[in-house]
Design an enzyme around this catalytic site. Structure first.
Site, PDB file in Angstrom:
ATOM      1  N   SER A  46      -7.214  -0.656  -6.462  1.00  0.00           N
ATOM      2  CA  SER A  46      -6.754  -0.925  -5.100  1.00  0.00           C
ATOM      3  C   SER A  46      -5.296  -1.345  -5.204  1.00  0.00           C
ATOM      4  O   SER A  46      -4.860  -1.849  -6.248  1.00  0.00           O
ATOM      5  CB  SER A  46      -7.581  -2.058  -4.481  1.00  0.00           C
ATOM      6  OG  SER A  46      -6.945  -2.577  -3.330  1.00  0.00           O
ATOM      7  N   THR A  47      -4.565  -1.160  -4.131  1.00  0.00           N
ATOM      8  CA  THR A  47      -3.200  -1.700  -4.104  1.00  0.00           C
ATOM      9  C   THR A  47      -3.220  -3.185  -4.449  1.00  0.00           C
ATOM     10  O   THR A  47      -2.325  -3.694  -5.126  1.00  0.00           O
ATOM     11  CB  THR A  47      -2.582  -1.529  -2.699  1.00  0.00           C
ATOM     12  OG1 THR A  47      -2.460  -0.135  -2.420  1.00  0.00           O
ATOM     13  CG2 THR A  47      -1.214  -2.185  -2.607  1.00  0.00           C
ATOM     14  N   ASN A  48      -4.296  -3.862  -4.042  1.00  0.00           N
ATOM     15  CA  ASN A  48      -4.325  -5.316  -4.124  1.00  0.00           C
ATOM     16  C   ASN A  48      -4.560  -5.857  -5.525  1.00  0.00           C
ATOM     17  O   ASN A  48      -4.394  -7.060  -5.752  1.00  0.00           O
ATOM     18  CB  ASN A  48      -5.377  -5.865  -3.163  1.00  0.00           C
ATOM     19  CG  ASN A  48      -5.147  -5.379  -1.755  1.00  0.00           C
ATOM     20  OD1 ASN A  48      -4.055  -4.910  -1.421  1.00  0.00           O
ATOM     21  ND2 ASN A  48      -6.172  -5.463  -0.922  1.00  0.00           N
ATOM     22  N   LYS A  54      49.515 -14.006  -8.049  1.00  0.00           N
ATOM     23  CA  LYS A  54      48.333 -14.854  -7.900  1.00  0.00           C
ATOM     24  C   LYS A  54      47.139 -14.211  -8.604  1.00  0.00           C
ATOM     25  O   LYS A  54      46.859 -13.028  -8.441  1.00  0.00           O
ATOM     26  CB  LYS A  54      48.006 -15.045  -6.420  1.00  0.00           C
ATOM     27  CG  LYS A  54      46.905 -16.062  -6.138  1.00  0.00           C
ATOM     28  CD  LYS A  54      46.849 -16.335  -4.640  1.00  0.00           C
ATOM     29  CE  LYS A  54      45.897 -17.473  -4.299  1.00  0.00           C
ATOM     30  NZ  LYS A  54      44.493 -17.077  -4.403  1.00  0.00           N
ATOM     31  N   SER A 108      45.696 -11.102  -5.156  1.00  0.00           N
ATOM     32  CA  SER A 108      46.108 -11.085  -3.758  1.00  0.00           C
ATOM     33  C   SER A 108      46.856  -9.801  -3.419  1.00  0.00           C
ATOM     34  O   SER A 108      47.564  -9.247  -4.263  1.00  0.00           O
ATOM     35  CB  SER A 108      47.009 -12.288  -3.461  1.00  0.00           C
ATOM     36  OG  SER A 108      47.529 -12.213  -2.147  1.00  0.00           O
ATOM     37  N   THR A 131      34.401 -38.847 -12.008  1.00  0.00           N
ATOM     38  CA  THR A 131      33.168 -39.017 -11.248  1.00  0.00           C
ATOM     39  C   THR A 131      33.532 -39.041  -9.770  1.00  0.00           C
ATOM     40  O   THR A 131      34.494 -39.715  -9.375  1.00  0.00           O
ATOM     41  CB  THR A 131      32.437 -40.316 -11.632  1.00  0.00           C
ATOM     42  OG1 THR A 131      33.294 -41.429 -11.403  1.00  0.00           O
ATOM     43  CG2 THR A 131      32.018 -40.282 -13.100  1.00  0.00           C
ATOM     44  N   THR A 188       0.824  -1.210   0.000  1.00  0.00           N
ATOM     45  CA  THR A 188       0.000   0.000   0.000  1.00  0.00           C
ATOM     46  C   THR A 188       0.859   1.261   0.000  1.00  0.00           C
ATOM     47  O   THR A 188       0.560   2.240  -0.703  1.00  0.00           O
ATOM     48  CB  THR A 188      -0.940   0.007   1.216  1.00  0.00           C
ATOM     49  OG1 THR A 188      -1.848  -1.094   1.102  1.00  0.00           O
ATOM     50  CG2 THR A 188      -1.736   1.299   1.293  1.00  0.00           C
TER      51      THR A 188
END
Length: 465
Positions: A138-140, A322, A316, A185, A99
């Protein structure tokens, strides 16, 4: 600072004269004074579009005079164009089922329309936020309708980005189609495969996600506009409901349709759970792919090192040289956030009671955030990671040769148990499967060469036959 005084049923408030919002928004700003996130502007713009559509219908129905309606329409267009973004600073986390957000839009449109008509902000005798801007709404019914429209637009964007990512993965599938590597796997050596096959599997997963998400738009097209507060349609005529749906279709270019049972769309939010679930599926795939790439890129000397991810920034502050897989890590974090958002959406949707769900602001924030985050992450993933991935052919060959993956090819010829002994011997003596077979003279050299052909081991059938 100059102020104007506005009143509501609770009393009076001082409003900055320069502000386009009014007393309802002011109270909400004070009540929900939370740090961080504000209401998603995609939602705001779609609410403004609905206000524009409503003004057009009410003008056609002679409920609003032409000048007032045209001023509302112009003000709505300006919000849609982003001109008043600074007026929408409410917290994304608010009570009232949205609302406050609906009133925020109503007030900004009203005050801008008043200006257009030559009046002073706050003179609601000229244009009233509720009586005029919110007429027959309506907001709804406004809020869920706007959320569905905003989500569809973002779904289309994400679908396009996923199609581009799928294409890039398929390019890599072809590019690496003749590079053989070790398949694994449970993180253990398994069977030989082509490097391109791995990217082909990723492309298939993204293809499913793209299709599922693209189709999810259909779930969102049914809107409850015209249902007003609980879906019964009180204070909105059937003619208004049908005409505003047609105008929304024209303004958005989307195939929106009026719900045949607006009460359903007002109180039930399961559609948003369904769409979010599909976004979670995508997030799971992206998380898995990004983790695979990080693992295969690990090293460069102390890890697997079979693929080389693009170097995009130093990794790093204390370890010179790195470089970290930061794009893949970002994609993983976005994926985790989307999964978390899905949990929030699930809880919010299930917490609705009777004829309305009070937690739609949380649903809206999480759903739109997930769509935006995924779209951005997918684009960056494609451009800054997948596009320039390389395969380290030497490492792929070494890792495959050092493994016992080829032992599986012997099962048809010497049986599982004997093939297992060959594999154990190869590991113990640090030899290849071929070298052990030659040494033990288990099969003829010609037969061994025919069976232990790694390229044959990546295809269906019995190797050597």
């Amino acid at each position: 600072m100059d102020f104007r005084i506005e009143k509501d049923l609770l009393g009076e408030k001082e409003i900055d004269k320069s502000a386009y919002f009014g007393i309802n928004t002011k109270r909400a700003l004070e009540n929900f004074e939370l740090p961080g996130k504000i209401v998603n502007l995609n939602l705001i713009r779609e609410i403004a579009l609905i206000k524009k559509a409503a003004a057009m219908v009410n003008k056609n129905l002679k409920e609003l005079n032409k000048d007032k309606a045209d001023a509302i329409i112009k003000a709505s267009d300006e919000i849609i164009d982003g001109k008043f973004d600074d007026e929408f600073k409410l917290s994304a986390f608010q009570g009232g089922a949205g609302t406050s957000t609906n009133m925020n839009v109503n007030e900004v449109i009203a005050n801008r329309a008043i200006e257009i008509l030559g009046g002073e902000k706050g003179d609601y005798n000229l244009v009233h936020p509720l009586n005029d801007v919110n007429m027959s709404q309506s907001t709804n019914d406004v809020y869920p309708t706007a959320l569905r429209i905003a989500a569809i637009h973002l779904i289309r964007r994400l679908s396009t980005s996923l199609a581009d990512l799928q294409d890039e993965l398929q390019i890599k599938e072809n590019e690496f189609s003749d590079i053989i590597k070790l398949g694994r796997t449970e993180l253990m050596d398994a069977l030989p495969m082509m490097a391109g096959q791995g990217f082909g599997a990723y492309a298939k997963a993204i293809s499913r996600d793209r299709w599922r998400i693209y189709k999810s738009e259909e779930r969102l097209r049914e809107i409850n506009i015209g249902g007003t507060a609980i879906g019964t349609g009180l204070n909105a005529t059937n003619r208004f409901a049908y005409e505003i749906t047609d105008i929304i279709q024209n303004l958005t270019g989307l195939g929106m349709a009026r719900s045949d049972y607006p009460m359903d769309g007002t109180e039930n939010c399961d559609v948003f759970v369904e769409v979010s679930g599909l976004l979670k599926s995508l997030a799971c795939n992206l998380l898995k792919i990004s983790n695979d790439l990080r693992l295969l890129n690990s090293g460069p000397k102390g890890g697997i090192g079979e693929i080389i991810l693009p170097e995009v920034q130093a990794g790093s502050t204390i370890m010179p040289g790195k470089v970290n897989p930061v794009i893949a890590e970002m994609v993983g974090q976005v994926s985790m956030k989307v999964i978390a958002n899905d949990t929030a959406i699930t809880m919010a949707c299930s917490a609705g009671q009777l004829e309305l769900n009070a937690f739609t602001p949380l649903i809206a924030d999480c759903l739109l955030e997930s769509l935006e985050l995924l779209d951005g992450a997918v684009i960056i993933f494609k451009e800054k990671c997948i596009k320039d991935i390389k395969v380290n052919e030497e490492n792929c060959r070494k890792n495959l040769e050092r493994s016992t993956a080829a032992a599986a090819a012997l099962v048809h010829y010497i049986g599982y148990d004997r093939a297992g002994k060959v594999a154990k011997m190869a590991l113990k003596e640090n030899k290849t499967i071929k070298e052990v077979l030659y040494k033990e003279k288990i099969l003829s050299e010609e037969k061994i060469d025919k069976i232990i052909n790694p390229y044959e081991l990546t295809k269906p059938g019995i190797p050597g036959k």
